[in-house]
Scaffold this active site. Structure first.
Site, short mmCIF file in Angstrom:
data_model
loop_
_atom_site.label_atom_id
_atom_site.label_comp_id
_atom_site.label_asym_id
_atom_site.label_seq_id
_atom_site.Cartn_x
_atom_site.Cartn_y
_atom_site.Cartn_z
N ARG A 251 0.83 -1.21 0.00
CA ARG A 251 0.00 0.00 0.00
C ARG A 251 0.86 1.26 0.00
NH1 ARG A 251 -3.81 -2.54 4.75
NH2 ARG A 251 -5.15 -3.76 3.36
N ARG A 276 -4.74 22.79 -27.95
CA ARG A 276 -6.12 22.70 -28.45
C ARG A 276 -6.77 24.09 -28.47
NH1 ARG A 276 -9.69 19.56 -31.37
NH2 ARG A 276 -11.81 20.01 -30.69
N GLU A 371 -5.74 -3.96 -2.65
CA GLU A 371 -4.84 -3.69 -1.51
C GLU A 371 -5.55 -2.91 -0.41
OE1 GLU A 371 -1.73 -4.78 -1.42
OE2 GLU A 371 -1.50 -5.44 -3.47
N GLY A 372 -6.76 -3.33 -0.12
CA GLY A 372 -7.60 -2.60 0.82
C GLY A 372 -8.40 -1.59 0.04
N PHE A 391 -16.35 -1.84 11.07
CA PHE A 391 -16.35 -2.85 10.00
C PHE A 391 -17.62 -3.68 10.05
CE2 PHE A 391 -11.92 -1.79 9.90
CZ PHE A 391 -11.54 -2.03 8.59
#
Lengths: 391, 260
Positions: A251, A276, A371-372, A391
């Protein structure tokens, strides 16, 4: 008109050593000379450039912040900056290095036996052996403690059964670090095993039809009565904390990598905006575009500066998992927003792989989740701040 | 073989160059610096020669802290040791002055082969290598494309001449070679090389150490002013068959541009 570049805005050279600056420059040159011109094509064809494994190995980028066993032993700042430059090319390229170094070499280096270290690490550092990391399962992603992969002690070895999913590099891996519950059902029973490709009962079928990280090989790991010898277990890795510790290593690199993707998008948007012309003037002269460019530059600069601070803490052994969650969460969200902004500035051109922004935007959708997930890191930081587990 | 390689730090290719307030130099603050492109090839050529015949490569640079960064990279690429002439007095120096400093720093070392980039990315004098050769009493070839050892006392060198001619010839040592870009895949400094670069020997000299007098360092060329090229929109397409276009172009060069 006097202008200032993004690098000048950040003025990072004042914060890093000559060695760290050289690592950044060498990696930047590698990506510019060997990758950028084919990044869109590789993404479109869903090909990972195998030649880059050797190139990264020759430079010493694989496991570069580990000491000994053929690893370069660089600082975590250098490691982060290298990951940033790799992801300037493509998240898939950086993902390879993250998995090889942080998810596969790191656990062997930290918890492996001396024999395991000697056998695998030097070859992995050179890119001669490819590793992968088997933790996530079809029904256990953010909750790896709920994994169902099992290892059973059997005579002088172990027998593994189970399935892993969303495993970066598994189709090309020579060795997989597989996490399984050994002789029990608790997260504390989780152990790490080194499973070599070719072992009877092991297979790693590729997952196709991805719309993200296309220039990266993703697969499953299937374990059907895979018999392993006693010395295949990582002796010092015990419990769920071990694989989570690996994820924290990765991470950290991901947070830096995302800044690289954001920088690539910013560079592209700035260049495009200058060239542009609409209503008789470059769109870079429009306030709405300048506001977006200013936001992007500010986000990138502040993220980079914060990350170097946290990398220094990591070098001192003072980086907490909460800090890592915050780094990953903020950095990837910032990069995703930058990629979307850049894509928008590029107008219709921005939806083709001729330009990098849509590719980075699509890649970062994966990075946001792997990764989380962004949400899991929110809950980790929230738990840290409040002392309440949500959680 | 005892090999010397001379490098110079120049602003990176994408650096935003601004003219300084004195009008005769650039604002150095905030610019990233890198080894001049030709010099990078010179390092590669020097390392390849060492790898084919043995010996050592010493990298030399003249300048302030920026030069030390270039030296570190060259050491990380594989050079064995370094000579750093530490001074901030020569940033604007002409080719002959720089060559005097290099030659004085190298004269006691008896280098057999000296590699330089054919020219620097910034001032582009294309003259340091021949001047060093003259001062060291060595032979010289410029715009070098390839180098092979011939025994212990000579090199087989290909180099560009005018009109796209390429000459291949043996040059006896000592020799100074001005190396062209694009002739090799230049190696990257490896991370292990970067880590070990700091422990490689470096000899540091000041201009005083080298015994160079003010008179010797007096510039032969001074920069009066610098200017960023003005962007104009005066492109004109010349139409017609080749002979007509050539005739028209020559007329314009004579009558409008007045350069012929």
């Amino acid at each position: 008109m006097q202008t200032i570049s993004l690098d000048e805005l950040i003025a990072l050279d004042r914060l890093i050593s000559d060695e760290e600056r050289l690592v950044r420059e060498v990696t930047r040159r590698l990506v510019a000379e060997r990758y950028l011109s084919r990044a869109g094509e590789l993404f479109e064809k869903a090909e990972f450039p195998m030649d880059m494994i050797e190139a990264m190995g020759e430079l010493g980028l694989l496991g570069m912040n580990l000491q000994g066993y053929g690893c370069a032993g660089m600082s975590n700042v250098a490691y982060g900056l290298a990951m940033e430059e790799l992801e300037y090319g493509d998240s898939g390229l950086r993902s390879f290095a993250s998995v090889q170094g942080s998810l596969c070499m790191y656990p062997i280096h930290r918890w492996g036996s001396e024999e395991q270290k000697q056998k695998y690490l030097p070859k992995m550092a050179r890119g001669e052996l490819v590793g992968c990391f088997g933790l996530t399962e079809p029904n256990a992603g953010s909750d790896p403690g709920a994994m169902t992969t099992r290892a059973v002690s059997d005579g002088d070895g172990y027998v593994l059964n189970g399935n892993k999913m969303w495993i970066t590099n598994s189709p090309i891996a020579d060795v997989a670090v597989v996490w399984a519950k050994l002789d029990g059902d608790e997260p504390s029973d989780i152990r790490g095993f080194l499973v070599e490709a070719g072992t009877k009962g092991y297979s790693a079928p590729e997952q196709h039809h991805k719309m993200s990280l296309r220039a990266s090989r993703t697969g499953e790991i299937s374990l059907e009565d895979v018999r392993l010898p006693k010395d295949a277990i990582l002796p010092a890795a015990r419990g769920l904390g071990a694989p989570l510790s690996c994820l924290n290593q990765a991470r950290f690199g991901i947070a830096f990598g995302a800044v690289g993707a954001a920088r690539a998008c910013f560079d592209e948007a700035l260049q495009y905006a200058k060239g542009r012309v609409t209503f008789g003037r470059p769109i870079a002269a429009k306030q709405l575009i300048q506001a977006q460019l200013a936001d992007m530059a500010e986000d990138i600069a502040l993220s980079e500066l914060a990350l170097v601070h946290y990398a220094r803490l990591k070098d001192e052994g003072k980086l907490s998992p909460y800090m890592v969650s915050m780094m990953k969460r903020k950095s990837v969200a910032m990069a995703l927003q930058a990629a979307r902004r850049s894509r928008s500035i590029l107008g219709a051109n921005g939806i083709t792989v001729d330009y990098a922004s849509i590719r980075h935007a699509m890649n970062l959708e994966s990075v946001y989740t792997y990764e989380g997930t962004h949400e899991v890191h929110t809950l980790i930081v929230g738990r840290g701040l409040t002392g309440e587990n949500a959680f | 073989m005892k090999i010397l390689c001379c490098i110079k730090q120049v602003p990176e290719k994408d650096a935003r160059i601004r003219v300084a307030s004195d009008g005769a130099w650039i604002v150095e603050e905030g610019i990233s610096w890198a080894i001049s492109e030709c010099d990078r090839y010179a390092v590669e050529a020097a390392l390849r020669l060492k790898e084919s015949i043995g010996g050592e490569v010493c990298v030399l640079s003249v300048g302030d802290d920026k030069a030390s960064k270039g030296i570190k990279e060259a050491l990380a690429m594989g050079c064995d040791r370094a000579i750093h002439v530490q001074t901030d007095a020569v940033a604007r120096a002409d080719a002959v002055t720089i060559a005097k400093v290099i030659a004085r720093a190298a004269k006691d070392e008896q280098f057999e082969a000296v590699f330089c980039g054919v020219q620097s990315d910034d001032l582009g004098y294309n003259a340091v290598a021949p001047a060093v050769a003259e001062l060291l009493g060595a032979r010289h070839m410029q715009i070098v494309l390839s180098v092979e050892p011939v025994g212990e006392s000579a090199l087989k060198v290909s180099h560009e001449l005018d009109n796209n001619l390429i000459e291949t010839a043996e040059i006896s040592l000592p020799a100074v070679l001005g190396v062209q870009t694009g002739i090799y895949d230049v190696r990257y400094a490896s991370l292990k090389g970067i880590m070990s670069a700091g422990s490689k020997p470096q000899t540091r000299y000041s201009l005083e150490d080298l015994g160079l007098s003010e008179a010797e360092l007096a510039p032969k060329v001074t920069i009066e002013s610098l200017a960023v090229p003005e962007r104009t929109h005066q492109a004109e397409m010349i139409e017609g068959d080749p002979a007509t276009m050539a005739h028209t172009l020559v007329e314009k060069l004579k009558t409008q541009a007045k350069v012929l």
